[in-house]
Design a protein around this motif. Structure first.
Motif, mmCIF file in Angstrom:
data_model
loop_
_atom_site.group_PDB
_atom_site.id
_atom_site.type_symbol
_atom_site.label_atom_id
_atom_site.label_comp_id
_atom_site.label_asym_id
_atom_site.label_seq_id
_atom_site.Cartn_x
_atom_site.Cartn_y
_atom_site.Cartn_z
ATOM 1 N N ALA A 42 0.812 -1.224 0.000
ATOM 2 C CA ALA A 42 0.000 0.000 0.000
ATOM 3 C C ALA A 42 0.842 1.269 0.000
ATOM 4 O O ALA A 42 0.600 2.200 0.762
ATOM 5 N N LEU A 43 1.859 1.282 -0.832
ATOM 6 C CA LEU A 43 2.777 2.422 -0.862
ATOM 7 C C LEU A 43 2.100 3.695 -1.330
ATOM 8 O O LEU A 43 2.493 4.792 -0.971
ATOM 9 N N THR A 44 1.060 3.566 -2.157
ATOM 10 C CA THR A 44 0.440 4.765 -2.711
ATOM 11 C C THR A 44 -0.489 5.450 -1.720
ATOM 12 O O THR A 44 -1.109 6.445 -2.042
ATOM 13 N N ASN A 45 -0.598 4.918 -0.516
ATOM 14 C CA ASN A 45 -1.450 5.552 0.478
ATOM 15 C C ASN A 45 -0.850 6.829 1.047
ATOM 16 O O ASN A 45 -1.539 7.672 1.568
ATOM 17 N N TYR A 46 0.466 6.914 1.002
ATOM 18 C CA TYR A 46 1.124 8.108 1.549
ATOM 19 C C TYR A 46 1.932 8.787 0.464
ATOM 20 O O TYR A 46 2.433 8.149 -0.455
ATOM 21 N N VAL A 47 2.087 10.086 0.605
ATOM 22 C CA VAL A 47 2.834 10.848 -0.373
ATOM 23 C C VAL A 47 4.294 10.416 -0.387
ATOM 24 O O VAL A 47 4.879 10.151 -1.438
ATOM 25 N N TRP A 48 4.878 10.295 0.805
ATOM 26 C CA TRP A 48 6.304 9.979 0.835
ATOM 27 C C TRP A 48 6.597 8.614 0.232
ATOM 28 O O TRP A 48 7.568 8.438 -0.496
ATOM 29 N N SER A 49 5.696 7.633 0.480
ATOM 30 C CA SER A 49 5.984 6.297 -0.052
ATOM 31 C C SER A 49 5.690 6.240 -1.552
ATOM 32 O O SER A 49 6.326 5.493 -2.290
ATOM 33 N N THR A 50 4.739 7.066 -2.013
ATOM 34 C CA THR A 50 4.522 7.137 -3.457
ATOM 35 C C THR A 50 5.750 7.722 -4.128
ATOM 36 O O THR A 50 6.194 7.251 -5.179
ATOM 37 N N ASN A 51 6.296 8.754 -3.515
ATOM 38 C CA ASN A 51 7.511 9.345 -4.063
ATOM 39 C C ASN A 51 8.637 8.318 -4.125
ATOM 40 O O ASN A 51 9.416 8.274 -5.075
ATOM 41 N N LEU A 52 8.696 7.500 -3.102
ATOM 42 C CA LEU A 52 9.722 6.460 -3.063
ATOM 43 C C LEU A 52 9.524 5.480 -4.221
ATOM 44 O O LEU A 52 10.482 5.072 -4.900
ATOM 45 N N LEU A 53 8.262 5.129 -4.456
ATOM 46 C CA LEU A 53 7.945 4.224 -5.557
ATOM 47 C C LEU A 53 8.353 4.874 -6.889
ATOM 48 O O LEU A 53 8.901 4.223 -7.783
ATOM 49 N N LEU A 54 8.093 6.172 -6.986
ATOM 50 C CA LEU A 54 8.445 6.918 -8.202
ATOM 51 C C LEU A 54 9.963 6.868 -8.427
ATOM 52 O O LEU A 54 10.440 6.574 -9.519
ATOM 53 N N VAL A 55 10.698 7.107 -7.347
ATOM 54 C CA VAL A 55 12.156 7.076 -7.451
ATOM 55 C C VAL A 55 12.623 5.679 -7.863
ATOM 56 O O VAL A 55 13.488 5.521 -8.738
ATOM 57 N N ALA A 56 12.013 4.660 -7.271
ATOM 58 C CA ALA A 56 12.405 3.292 -7.614
ATOM 59 C C ALA A 56 12.143 3.012 -9.084
ATOM 60 O O ALA A 56 12.971 2.398 -9.778
#
Lengths: 300, 352, 265
Positions: free
Chosen positions: C121-135
Motif C-alpha cells: 500500500a505504498l500509494t497511500n502516503y505521499v512519501w511512499s509514493t515518491n519512493l515508488l516513483l524514485v524506484a
C-alpha cells in the motif's frame, strides 16, 4: 603453430579470490542490487505475467490470451505494429543516408554537428516533442498555415497530425537520430583496406558494396531496424500527448485499462501487457545478438 | 625491358613530396624490398603500383603495358595489407575464392582452387572458418592466399608482418619466401624492419624522405652502404670522428691514437667520420690490424653474440663477439685493446 | 559539384530541415502570445506560474534522489563485482538489460498493481509514493547508469588499481575515496546527466502515480493553453540539449565511453 591461440578471452582475469563458496560475505555484496531488480523490475513483470494466466478468482486460465482476439485489441496491436514498423523502416533508411553522407559521403564537415544533434533529438521525446509537432503541423501549425497561404490545405487533403501519418512523422523525430547514432560507428568501422583488397581482386565499387560492405553492415542495419521498432512500440507519452488518447495503440490501451478498466477485464489487461513485453523481449534480444555479430566483424 | 618498370615516379600530397624520382626496374620473379623508416614514402610508392594512389608524374609499365593510370581492379596485382583486411563476412575459403568468383570462375572451380591455395599456405582445414576465428598469423596467411589466388603478375606486401608476434613473424617470413620462390612470382615487399628486408630479398631499395638512397642486394647494402643514411639505418654502426694526418698513406688520428685506412682519403687536416661494423672488431691486439686501446664500458650478453662497449679517445665503440662456452668476458672498467683490419673501416660521406 | 556531393548535401539538408522546422515552429509559436507582435509574454507567464516552479523543482528533486540512490546501489555493486565476483557479470548485464524490455507503461502498470495494494500500500502516503516513483526511475535509468559505471571501471581496471593501492599501504577509505572515485568521475557524471535527462521530462510513470512532476504539468498545459506549452517545449528542449551537451563535455575525452540513449517516449 602451437603458439598461436585464438581464444576470445574475457577482459577480466579469472577471479583469484572468488573460489567456489568463497564466503557468504562475498556474495552478500551484490544482494542489494539483485534485490532491487527483483522488487522493481522482475516482480512487476511477473505479477502481470501470472495475472495474465489467472481468472478473477485466481484459477489458471488461457482465456485472457484467447480474449485478446477482439476487435479493439487486434486493432491496437495492428496500429502499434504498423506505426513502429513504418517509422523503424523510415528511420533506418533516412538515418542511414544521413550517416553515409557524413562518413563515406562528402558532407563530413557536419559530422560532429549531426551527431550532437542526434544525441539531443533521440532524447527529445514525449510531451514537448508532441507539442513541437502540433506547433508545426497542427491545425494552426506553422507549416499548415504557410501551406494554406499558398493554397494547399493539408487538412482538407486528408492529412491529420492526430492520425497514423502524423504520429509516424512525429516518431521519426526520435527514430532516425537513433539510427544515425548507431550506424555511424558501423560505417566508420568499414575498413579502407577492405575496399582496397576488393578492388585489388578485381571488384568494382558496386561489387564491393554488394559482396562486402553491405553484408558487413547488414547485422547492424537489421539490428537497428529492430531496435527502432521496439523504441516506437513501447512509446506512450508522445502518442498520448499528441492525440489525447484517441489513437488506438497497445500502450494507449494499457493506459486506459489502468485508468478505468476499459476492457472490463483485468486479466485481459495483463495479457495485453504480457503480449507487449513478449514482442519487446524478442526484438531487444534479436537486436543484441545482431549487434554482437556486427561488433565482432567490425572490431580491429 | 624489365618486367616491372617504374620510371621517375613522383607523388605530391599538397605541398609535401611523398615520393620523389622513384626509379626502379624489377625483373620477373625477383623479390624486391622497399626499406626505410616510417614516412619515407615506401608505402606510397607501393600504393601507386597497386593503383590506390595516382602518381603526380612518372610512369609504371608492367610487362610492357602502361598501367600508370589504370584503376586498381584492372591491374592484376595482388596485395597483402598490414591489417590483413580479410572480409569478415566470408569464410576463409570464400575470401580466397573471392577474386576468382569476380573473374567468373564457377563456384566448384573456385572452391578447388581455394583448396589448393590453402594447402600452399598450410591451412588446409581452415576453409570453413571465419577470419575472427583465426590468429593473426593465420589470417595473414589467408590474406596471402587470397592475393595469390588470382595469379597476379606482381605481388605487393605492405608491412605484412608488423602486427604479429616476433616468433610468428620469423616463421611467416620464411613461409613467404618459400611460397614466392615456389611460384616464382615478382614480389615487392614494404618493411621498416631491416632484418626482414635482408633475409627475404634479392634486392633491397633503401628509402629516406621520399628518395631512394640505394638499390642493391642485401650483402652490398650492408657492407658497402653508399650513403651515411644507409650505413646508419641498416645494421649497427660504430662511428669515429677522426682527422686526416697523411692522406697518401691512409693515416688518420682518433684523439691520440692512429688508424691506418685504405687510401685514397680527403686532404690532410680535414675532419671526417669513420665507420666500422661492430662484428669487424675483435678483442685483443692483432699484427697488421689497427689496434685501439680503451676502457670497457659495459658488456651485454645477447645470446649468440656478446656486445662489448669500449670507450676509446673521443668515441665509444661496440664490438660484437660470437658467443662460445670458453669465452672469458671482460669486465666493465677493464683496460682492453680492440683491433680491426684496415679494409673494414670506411669514411662516411657527409649526410645530406 | 560532384554527383556524390549533391546527394550528400541533399540528405543532410533534408535532415537539418527535419530537425529544425519543428523547433522553429515551436519557437515562433511561443513568441506570438501577444497579438500582432513577437514577445516573450508566454515565457513570462510560464516562469511566473507557481506551478511551473513547484513541478520543476519537484522533478529536479526526484531526479537528484534517483541519481543518488542509483549511484549508491550501482557503484559499490559494480565495484564489488569487478573486484571479487567477475563471474556474475553476465547476470548483472542481464538485469541491466531488463528495463529495455519493459516499456514505462508496462512497468508502472505492474508497480501499481503490486505496491498500491496491501501488504505494501505504498500509494497511500505521499512519501511512499515518491519512493515508488524514485524506484521506478532507478529502473528506467538502470541500463545507462550501469553501462556508464561498468565501462568506467573497466577502463581504469579497478582491480589492479585497488591492488596497487593496497600494496602501497592504503586502507579502504583511501582506496575508495582517493583512488577509485576520482578515476570514475567521467563515468559517474555521464550517468548523472543521462538520468537527469530521463527523469526531468518523464510523463508516463509520473502521471500514473499522480505525482506533481514537470511532465504531467506540461501535458496539462498542452491541453489547456496555446502559447505557454510552446514556451515550455522550448525550455525542455534547451534542458535536453544542456544535459546532452554536459554528457558530451564529460565524455568526449574518453573514447568508447559514449553510449546511445533514448529519452522517455
Amino acid at each position: 603453430m602451437a603458439t598461436e591461440t585464438v581464444a576470445v578471452t574475457e577482459s577480466t582475469p579469472p577471479a583469484r579470490r572468488a573460489r567456489a563458496g568463497a564466503g557468504l560475505l562475498t556474495w552478500l555484496g551484490v544482494v542489494p542490487f539483485f534485490l532491487f531488480a527483483l522488487a522493481f523490475l522482475v516482480a512487476p513483470a511477473s505479477y502481470l505475467f501470472i495475472g495474465s494466466f489467472q481468472t478473477l478468482d485466481g484459477q489458471f486460465t488461457l482465456d485472457n490470451f484467447r480474449n485478446l482476439n477482439q476487435p479493439i485489441v487486434v486493432e491496437a496491436y495492428k496500429n502499434s505494429l504498423q506505426v513502429s514498423f513504418a517509422t523503424a523502416l523510415g528511420g533506418t533508411i533516412f538515418g542511414f543516408l544521413l550517416a553515409y553522407a557524413v562518413t563515406l559521403g562528402r558532407a563530413g564537415r557536419v559530422r560532429s554537428g549531426l551527431l550532437t544533434f542526434s544525441g539531443v533529438a533521440s532524447n527529445f521525446a514525449g510531451v514537448p516533442l508532441a507539442f513541437a509537432f502540433i506547433a508545426t503541423l497542427g491545425r494552426i501549425g506553422l507549416i499548415t498555415t504557410m501551406l494554406k497561404a499558398v493554397g494547399i490545405d493539408l487538412y482538407q487533403q486528408g492529412f491529420s497530425l492526430y492520425s497514423f501519418a502524423g504520429l509516424s512523422l512525429t516518431y521519426m523525430y526520435f527514430q532516425f537520430p537513433l539510427m544515425i547514432l548507431i550506424i555511424t560507428p558501423a560505417l566508420e568501422g568499414l575498413k579502407r583496406e577492405w575496399r582496397e583488397a576488393a578492388e585489388n581482386l578485381g571488384a568494382s565499387s558496386g561489387q564491393y558494396w554488394r559482396y562486402i560492405a553491405f553484408p558487413v553492415l547488414l547485422p547492424s542495419l537489421l539490428g537497428t531496424l529492430i531496435l527502432l521498432f521496439a523504441n516506437a512500440f513501447g512509446a506512450f507519452a508522445t502518442a498520448f500527448a499528441l492525440t489525447g488518447g484517441t489513437i488506438n495503440l497497445v500502450t494507449i490501451l494499457i493506459g486506459s485499462q489502468m485508468r478505468g478498466d476499459v476492457l472490463r477485464d483485468p486479466g485481459l489487461g495483463y495479457a495485453l501487457a504480457v503480449g507487449m513485453v513478449a514482442i519487446m523481449a524478442v526484438s531487444i534480444t534479436a537486436y543484441t545478438l545482431l549487434q554482437r555479430r556486427s561488433e565482432r566483424w567490425l572490431k580491429r | 625491358m624489365a618486367f616491372l618498370e617504374i620510371d621517375q615516379l613522383h607523388k605530391q600530397f599538397g605541398d609535401l613530396p611523398a615520393v620523389s624520382g622513384f626509379d626502379v626496374d624489377v625483373e620477373q620473379g625477383e623479390f624486391l624490398s622497399l626499406l626505410g623508416p616510417s614516412g619515407c614514402g615506401k608505402t606510397t610508392a607501393l600504393r601507386m603500383i597497386a593503383g590506390f594512389e595516382r602518381p603526380t608524374s612518372g610512369t609504371i609499365h608492367l610487362n610492357g603495358r602502361d598501367i600508370t593510370n589504370q584503376p586498381p581492379n584492372r591491374r592484376h596485382i595482388g596485395m597483402v595489407f598490414q591489417s590483413y583486411a580479410l572480409f569478415p563476412n566470408m569464410t576463409v575459403a570464400d575470401n580466397v575464392g573471392f577474386g576468382l568468383k569476380l573473374k567468373g570462375m564457377t563456384p566448384a572451380d573456385a572452391r578447388r582452387r581455394a583448396g589448393e591455395l590453402l594447402e600452399l599456405i598450410q591451412l588446409p582445414d581452415k576453409g570453413g572458418s571465419y577470419p575472427y576465428q583465426l590468429s593473426g598469423g593465420q589470417q595473414q596467411r589467408v590474406a596471402l592466399a587470397r592475393a595469390l589466388a588470382i595469379e597476379p603478375q606482381v605481388l605487393l606486401l605492405d608491412e605484412p608482418l608488423s602486427a604479429l608476434d616476433a616468433k610468428i613473424r620469423v616463421e611467416l617470413r620464411a613461409e613467404i619466401r618459400r611460397i614466392q620462390q615456389q611460384l616464382h612470382i615478382t614480389t615487392l615487399y614494404v618493411t621498416h624492419d631491416q632484418e626482414e628486408a635482408m633475409s627475404l630479398s634479392d634486392r633491397v631499395v633503401v628509402m629516406n624522405k621520399g628518395f631512394i638512397e640505394q638499390v642493391g642486394p642485401p650483402f652490398e647494402i650492408y657492407n658497402y652502404p653508399r650513403t651515411a643514411f644507409v650505413a646508419h639505418f641498416v645494421g649497427q654502426l660504430n662511428v669515429m670522428p677522426v682527422r686526416v694526418v697523411d692522406a697518401a698513406a691512409g693515416r688518420v688520428a682518433l684523439g691520440e691514437q692512429t688508424i691506418i685506412l685504405e687510401p685514397p682519403l680527403a686532404a690532410n687536416g680535414q675532419a671526417v667520420t669513420l665507420a666500422v661494423r661492430p662484428e669487424e672488431l675483435e678483442l685483443g691486439a692483432a699484427e697488421g690490424h689497427n689496434n685501439l686501446r680503451g676502457l670497457v664500458e659495459s658488456v651485454n650478453f645477447l645470446g649468440s653474440i656478446v656486445r662489448v662497449r669500449v670507450a676509446v679517445d673521443g668515441a665509444t665503440l661496440s664490438a660484437d663477439l660470437f658467443n662460445e662456452r670458453l669465452l672469458t668476458l671482460p669486465k666493465a672498467g677493464e683496460a682492453v685493446t680492440i683491433n680491426f683490419p684496415a679494409h673494414a673501416a670506411w669514411v662516411l660521406e657527409e649526410q645530406g | 559539384m560532384k554527383r556524390g556531393a549533391f546527394w550528400s548535401w541533399l540528405w543532410v539538408g533534408l535532415g537539418i530541415a527535419y530537425f529544425a522546422i519543428p523547433l522553429i515552429a515551436t519557437l515562433e509559436f511561443s513568441l506570438k502570445a501577444e497579438r500582432g507582435r513577437y514577445s516573450l509574454a508566454a515565457y513570462r507567464t510560464v516562469l511566473s506560474d507557481p506551478q511551473f516552479a513547484s513541478t520543476f523543482s519537484f522533478s529536479a528533486g526526484i531526479a537528484i534522489l534517483t541519481i543518488l540512490f542509483s549511484l549508491l546501489l550501482i557503484v559499490p555493486t559494480v565495484y564489488w563485482v569487478h573486484l571479487r565476483l567477475p563471474q556474475i557479470r553476465p547476470a548483472m548485464e542481464f538485469v541491466a538489460f531488463l528495463p529495455f524490455v519493459l516499456p514505462a507503461i508496462v512497468l508502472v502498470f505492474g508497480l501499481i498493481r503490486i505496491y498500491s495494494r496491501p501488504p505494501f500500500a505504498l500509494t497511500n502516503y505521499v512519501w511512499s509514493t515518491n519512493l515508488l516513483l524514485v524506484a521506478a526511475y532507478m529502473g528506467l535509468a538502470l541500463p545507462y547508469m550501469y553501462r556508464s559505471v561498468d565501462t568506467g571501471m573497466r577502463a581504469i581496471d579497478v582491480r589492479t588499481l585497488t591492488e596497487a593501492a593496497q600494496s602501497l599501504g592504503a586502507g579502504w577509505p583511501t582506496i575508495v575515496g582517493r583512488v577509485i572515485f576520482p578515476n570514475l568521475r567521467t563515468a559517474l557524471l555521464s550517468g548523472t546527466f543521462l538520468t537527469f535527462a530521463i527523469v526531468l521530462g518523464e510523463y508516463t510513470i509520473a502521471s500514473f502515480l499522480a505525482r506533481p512532476m514537470f511532465g504531467p504539468y506540461l501535458a496539462n498545459m498542452v491541453r489547456n493553453k496555446a502559447y505557454e506549452p510552446a514556451a515550455l517545449s522550448i525550455i525542455s528542449f534547451a534542458l535536453t540539449w544542456a544535459m546532452m551537451g554536459g554528457l558530451q563535455w564529460v565524455t568526449h575525452r574518453t573514447p568508447g565511453s559514449t553510449q546511445v540513449t533514448t529519452g522517455p517516449r
